[in-house]
Design a protein around this motif. Structure first.
Motif, PDB file in Angstrom:
ATOM      1  N   ASP A 143      -4.459   3.334  10.518  1.00 24.50           N
ATOM      2  CA  ASP A 143      -4.686   2.306  11.252  1.00 24.50           C
ATOM      3  C   ASP A 143      -4.198   2.720  12.703  1.00 24.50           C
ATOM      4  O   ASP A 143      -3.100   2.783  12.830  1.00 24.50           O
ATOM      5  CB  ASP A 143      -4.124   1.180  10.789  1.00 24.50           C
ATOM      6  CG  ASP A 143      -4.530  -0.112  11.944  1.00 24.50           C
ATOM      7  OD1 ASP A 143      -5.399  -0.003  12.728  1.00 24.50           O
ATOM      8  OD2 ASP A 143      -3.736  -1.256  11.917  1.00 24.50           O
ATOM      9  N   VAL A 171      -2.525   3.698   6.080  1.00 26.86           N
ATOM     10  CA  VAL A 171      -3.211   2.732   5.259  1.00 26.86           C
ATOM     11  C   VAL A 171      -3.207   2.843   3.885  1.00 26.86           C
ATOM     12  O   VAL A 171      -2.931   2.137   2.834  1.00 26.86           O
ATOM     13  CB  VAL A 171      -4.730   2.493   5.671  1.00 26.86           C
ATOM     14  CG1 VAL A 171      -5.349   1.548   4.728  1.00 26.86           C
ATOM     15  CG2 VAL A 171      -4.440   2.056   6.985  1.00 26.86           C
ATOM     16  N   LYS A 199       3.521   2.474   3.598  1.00 29.13           N
ATOM     17  CA  LYS A 199       1.935   1.899   3.752  1.00 29.13           C
ATOM     18  C   LYS A 199       2.010   0.666   4.698  1.00 29.13           C
ATOM     19  O   LYS A 199       2.935  -0.054   4.642  1.00 29.13           O
ATOM     20  CB  LYS A 199       1.521   1.452   2.545  1.00 29.13           C
ATOM     21  CG  LYS A 199       0.685   2.459   1.946  1.00 29.13           C
ATOM     22  CD  LYS A 199       0.203   2.076   0.559  1.00 29.13           C
ATOM     23  CE  LYS A 199      -1.090   2.574  -0.112  1.00 29.13           C
ATOM     24  NZ  LYS A 199      -1.419   2.134  -1.325  1.00 29.13           N
ATOM     25  N   ASN A 200       1.086   0.583   5.703  1.00 29.04           N
ATOM     26  CA  ASN A 200       1.110  -0.576   6.610  1.00 29.04           C
ATOM     27  C   ASN A 200       2.359  -0.762   7.284  1.00 29.04           C
ATOM     28  O   ASN A 200       2.567  -1.960   7.969  1.00 29.04           O
ATOM     29  CB  ASN A 200       0.739  -1.865   6.052  1.00 29.04           C
ATOM     30  CG  ASN A 200      -0.702  -1.553   5.194  1.00 29.04           C
ATOM     31  OD1 ASN A 200      -1.543  -1.108   5.840  1.00 29.04           O
ATOM     32  ND2 ASN A 200      -0.690  -2.140   4.020  1.00 29.04           N
TER      33      ASN A 200
END
Length: 82
Positions: free
Chosen positions: A13, A27, A45-46
């Protein structure tokens, strides 16, 4: 595993936040089509990598050097500061 080919896909992202600072977040990652669990990725992640690791080094230099980020027709355009 010498000489073997592995198929790895990763999703990112990438955008500018409200302060016009780059955001880069992982992501997902898959190995040979199998999603890798977040725990195996170090719970990355994220997570905004720029804000998490941007106080020095690569991510700080990257963030300071980016003026604009746009995605059009599946292509990523990064305008660098002069």
């Amino acid at each position: 595993m010498a000489g073997e080919i592995l198929r790895v896909n990763a999703g990112l992202d990438i955008h500018l936040d409200k302060n016009r600072r780059p955001v880069v977040a992982l992501v997902g990652v898959s190995l040979m089509g199998v999603p890798i669990p977040n725990a195996w990725l170090g719970n990355m992640k994220n997570v905004n990598l720029v804000s998490e690791f941007g106080d020095r080094g690569f991510w700080n230099a990257f963030a300071d050097g980016v003026e604009d980020i746009q995605i059009h027709d599946g292509e990523l355009y990064i305008k660098l500061r002069q």
